[in-house]
Design a protein around this motif. Sequence first.
Motif, PDB file in Angstrom:
ATOM      1  N   UNK A   1       0.831  -1.181   0.000  1.00  0.00           N
ATOM      2  CA  UNK A   1       0.000   0.000   0.000  1.00  0.00           C
ATOM      3  C   UNK A   1       0.878   1.249   0.000  1.00  0.00           C
ATOM      4  N   UNK A   2       0.398   2.246  -0.736  1.00  0.00           N
ATOM      5  CA  UNK A   2       1.120   3.500  -0.833  1.00  0.00           C
ATOM      6  C   UNK A   2       0.598   4.440   0.251  1.00  0.00           C
ATOM      7  N   UNK A   3       1.500   5.057   0.938  1.00  0.00           N
ATOM      8  CA  UNK A   3       1.081   5.916   2.042  1.00  0.00           C
ATOM      9  C   UNK A   3       0.594   7.280   1.516  1.00  0.00           C
ATOM     10  N   UNK A   4      -0.100   7.983   2.379  1.00  0.00           N
ATOM     11  CA  UNK A   4      -0.617   9.307   2.028  1.00  0.00           C
ATOM     12  C   UNK A   4       0.510  10.282   1.756  1.00  0.00           C
ATOM     13  N   UNK A   5       1.611  10.125   2.423  1.00  0.00           N
ATOM     14  CA  UNK A   5       2.753  11.020   2.241  1.00  0.00           C
ATOM     15  C   UNK A   5       3.315  10.895   0.825  1.00  0.00           C
ATOM     16  N   UNK A   6       3.442   9.672   0.352  1.00  0.00           N
ATOM     17  CA  UNK A   6       3.957   9.443  -1.003  1.00  0.00           C
ATOM     18  C   UNK A   6       2.993  10.022  -2.037  1.00  0.00           C
ATOM     19  N   UNK A   7       1.701   9.827  -1.841  1.00  0.00           N
ATOM     20  CA  UNK A   7       0.700  10.387  -2.761  1.00  0.00           C
ATOM     21  C   UNK A   7       0.744  11.912  -2.756  1.00  0.00           C
TER      22      UNK A   7
END
Length: 147
Positions: A1-7
């Motif tokens: 899962x991609x974190x909110x920070x990366x997005x």
Amino acid sequence: MVSKTVLTIAAGVCGTLFIGYCIYFDHKRHMDPDFKKKLRERRRANKEAANARRTATTFPNMKDHEAVQRFFLQEVQLGEELLASGDVDGGIDHLANAVAVCGQPNELLQVLQQTLPPEVFHALVQRLPAVAPKVLKQDKMHEEDVE
């Protein structure tokens, strides 16, 4: 899962790239040697088109009461719409046409004086002498068509 920070970082980078792209091409467009020339030509063409629309008004046969009434209502509506959209000159032209064909111009002018801003009303009154010859000329053309 991609974190909110990366997005968030990815969205920020994409936004920055898009803004950079826009700035680059805007700068490239402005540095074009023909840019100002094309801009002046486009503005002149738009101005000429607006003037052509203003002078292209064909007045109805003054003996045809229904046509005059339709023309009157159309010109009042168009004048109000143009004034509301900010095109004061176009709105004044159409209101002047409506006053010129109106059966009771004094009453219409009183109503317009109460509803229009003073500077717009004064410009309308100043435009009226230029519209009257157009109505007479168009009326004579209708008479010649009948003969």
